[in-house]
Design a protein around this motif. Sequence first.
Motif, PDB file in Angstrom:
ATOM      1  N   TRP A 299      -0.262  10.574   1.203  1.00 26.45           N
ATOM      2  CA  TRP A 299      -0.220   9.933   2.519  1.00 26.45           C
ATOM      3  C   TRP A 299      -1.438   9.040   2.656  1.00 26.45           C
ATOM      4  O   TRP A 299      -2.580   9.483   2.467  1.00 26.45           O
ATOM      5  CB  TRP A 299      -0.202  10.961   3.653  1.00 26.45           C
ATOM      6  CG  TRP A 299      -0.101  10.310   5.015  1.00 26.45           C
ATOM      7  CD1 TRP A 299       0.871   9.462   5.441  1.00 26.45           C
ATOM      8  CD2 TRP A 299      -1.016  10.442   6.113  1.00 26.45           C
ATOM      9  NE1 TRP A 299       0.640   9.053   6.733  1.00 26.45           N
ATOM     10  CE2 TRP A 299      -0.511   9.649   7.177  1.00 26.45           C
ATOM     11  CE3 TRP A 299      -2.211  11.149   6.304  1.00 26.45           C
ATOM     12  CZ2 TRP A 299      -1.162   9.536   8.409  1.00 26.45           C
ATOM     13  CZ3 TRP A 299      -2.848  11.054   7.528  1.00 26.45           C
ATOM     14  CH2 TRP A 299      -2.331  10.258   8.576  1.00 26.45           C
ATOM     15  N   VAL A 300      -1.197   7.767   2.990  1.00 24.57           N
ATOM     16  CA  VAL A 300      -2.263   6.770   3.118  1.00 24.57           C
ATOM     17  C   VAL A 300      -2.380   6.364   4.579  1.00 24.57           C
ATOM     18  O   VAL A 300      -1.403   5.947   5.204  1.00 24.57           O
ATOM     19  CB  VAL A 300      -1.961   5.528   2.255  1.00 24.57           C
ATOM     20  CG1 VAL A 300      -3.068   4.487   2.412  1.00 24.57           C
ATOM     21  CG2 VAL A 300      -1.784   5.914   0.784  1.00 24.57           C
ATOM     22  N   LEU A 301      -3.582   6.471   5.118  1.00 23.95           N
ATOM     23  CA  LEU A 301      -3.871   6.026   6.483  1.00 23.95           C
ATOM     24  C   LEU A 301      -4.954   4.959   6.408  1.00 23.95           C
ATOM     25  O   LEU A 301      -6.062   5.216   5.926  1.00 23.95           O
ATOM     26  CB  LEU A 301      -4.338   7.197   7.347  1.00 23.95           C
ATOM     27  CG  LEU A 301      -4.760   6.852   8.786  1.00 23.95           C
ATOM     28  CD1 LEU A 301      -3.610   6.213   9.548  1.00 23.95           C
ATOM     29  CD2 LEU A 301      -5.270   8.099   9.509  1.00 23.95           C
ATOM     30  N   SER A 302      -4.612   3.773   6.888  1.00 27.38           N
ATOM     31  CA  SER A 302      -5.534   2.645   6.808  1.00 27.38           C
ATOM     32  C   SER A 302      -5.785   2.094   8.210  1.00 27.38           C
ATOM     33  O   SER A 302      -4.838   1.769   8.932  1.00 27.38           O
ATOM     34  CB  SER A 302      -4.930   1.550   5.912  1.00 27.38           C
ATOM     35  OG  SER A 302      -5.838   0.494   5.709  1.00 27.38           O
ATOM     36  N   GLY A 303      -7.049   2.029   8.593  1.00 26.02           N
ATOM     37  CA  GLY A 303      -7.396   1.554   9.928  1.00 26.02           C
ATOM     38  C   GLY A 303      -7.946   2.677  10.787  1.00 26.02           C
ATOM     39  O   GLY A 303      -8.255   3.765  10.295  1.00 26.02           O
ATOM     40  N   PRO A 304      -8.080   2.437  12.094  1.00 25.55           N
ATOM     41  CA  PRO A 304      -8.647   3.455  12.986  1.00 25.55           C
ATOM     42  C   PRO A 304      -7.907   4.780  12.848  1.00 25.55           C
ATOM     43  O   PRO A 304      -6.687   4.791  12.712  1.00 25.55           O
ATOM     44  CB  PRO A 304      -8.425   2.848  14.379  1.00 25.55           C
ATOM     45  CG  PRO A 304      -8.288   1.389  14.154  1.00 25.55           C
ATOM     46  CD  PRO A 304      -7.643   1.235  12.815  1.00 25.55           C
TER      47      PRO A 304
END
Length: 613
Positions: free
Chosen positions: A303-308
Amino acid sequence: MAIKENPGDQKTKTSLLLVITSGLCLIFYLLGAWRKSGPGKGDSIAIAIADKADCTTDFPDLTVETHHGNSGSGSFDDFQTRKFEPCGDNFTDYTPCQDQRRAMTFPRENMVYRERHCPPDEEKIYCLIPAPKGYVAPFRWPKSRDYAAYVNVPYKSLTVEKAIQNWVQYQGNVFRFPGGGTQFPQGADKYIDQLASVVPIADGTVRTVLDTGCGVASLGAYLLGRNVLTMSFAPRDSHEAQVQFALERGVPAVIGVLGSIKLPYPSRAFDMAHCSRCLIPWGGNGGMYLMEIDRVLRPGGYWVLSGPPINWRIFYNAWERTKEDLENEQKKIEEVAELLCWEKVTEIAETAIWRKRINSDSCSPKPDQSQGTICSSSDPDDVWYKEMEPCITRYPEGNSPDESSGGELLPFPKRLNSIPPRIASGLITGFTAESYEQYNKLWQKHVTEYKSVNELLDTGRYRNIMDMNAGMGGFAAAIESPKLWVMNVVPTISDISTLGVIFERGLIGIYHDWCEAFSTYPRTYDLIHADGVFSLYQSKCKMEDILLEMDRILRPEGAVIIRDNFEILAKVNKMVKGMRWKTKMTDHEDGPHISEKILYAVKEYWVGGSESA
């Protein structure tokens, strides 16, 4: 005195005439199916020839009276033919189950108003959705990745709203997609390179990706160049036409949202899930949204979370949010990820990557850690209109602590034709490894027959393809090519849920009920394949509901291939005469004595506000 012909000679001449007529009809069909690589209107000569070729009425290549009755037993109720008139031009981009006016009558909490809300029977429209005046054929892939004709999707708001983020630019009569995004203004390729330094994208381990809140799907567009298929989704909201842009580019996408209803995908479907400033409250609702990602993520998936709020201490000023707000948000995400027993692999700049454990034995919770609620449902694939819950999906039982739960998958493309774990483990009723291999051979035979009639099938002419009743993905596997992609639909009323097998093959798909409209814009598919769809639904809903929905999502001059029994196809053929489709029916590959037939069709080119309408 006239000489009387020998009956045998007359029969020979008649047979020869039928062969010639059938051959001409085939040629005219193919000419009618062809169009320029865009943008450009359908070829006018081909259209004119197709109009003169009457391949629709007598089925000259079928000896129907000899082999098949036409009593119509088991037919759709209240069957009748009619001419369907064009809808008004204000229906050009009509999405029945995501209608904006209807949406505003539903609660905004948990994005309920952005979910599917289909019209009741008394509000359904029975007319043909027009293409915008001046509609042209989309560019062919790979040019379509970077360009789309303005006249097809005439919405400029994103070119202003997302100008500095390089989503889309307006240049003359076309849109240009530089490949940028909110989190990758320098381009998706460079961003993917960064992900690939951690996530095994290059070797085929990651083949299927879920992109939540996808924008114009530039991530999915550029992952295609790495042989990775991405299911992108975004709501129909203030970011006007983002999913429509994606499909116009030739990139898989659907209208969708993480709200109150489970995602229409099976458990253990995706190798990677991705969010780039997708504005989903991951830590909210007791971690319900992350738990839903956990359900659809394959054991060992990423799982990739990019940003705030990632690395908020460095970036909080640019995000114009308080330190306390961002810190609290990231803390909640970390807590849910720990509850799910995900391993945090890296956190670099504004991107963090977690990996899901491979089985239930591979992670032991800490003594002071609270235990998450295990979902009570015994079937994690039973999701259609089912409410999302803040619970953790059970892993399938494994044989050893080192084994990936649910079975190991080979890297793509090897996994395409290897025995899927769901088949090998006996989860799909009625199928063994041997019968699965026979199933694939049968579909290779079917597709060979299709290509003998429509030689353009795998030439790049048809980019966006839908299989309305995909089974185990046999059709998609048989035509698999970088030139095209297939949206494999498994009807919710099917006796066996096979969508998990499709994903294990490295293909993508979705659950859907064809008594309702599909979650897409009009004119988003080049070819539609329907195997046994009308037999499956003959006691469920009206034939015209399904056919009008096919017409809505099919592009002008798009093609249709329908397999079904003769009695049903005869009715389908009769009805689509009133929908501006050119048709040709042929016998089954194994000969005229087989009751199953094949109906080929091409949707005519016509647009709203013109004489052709």
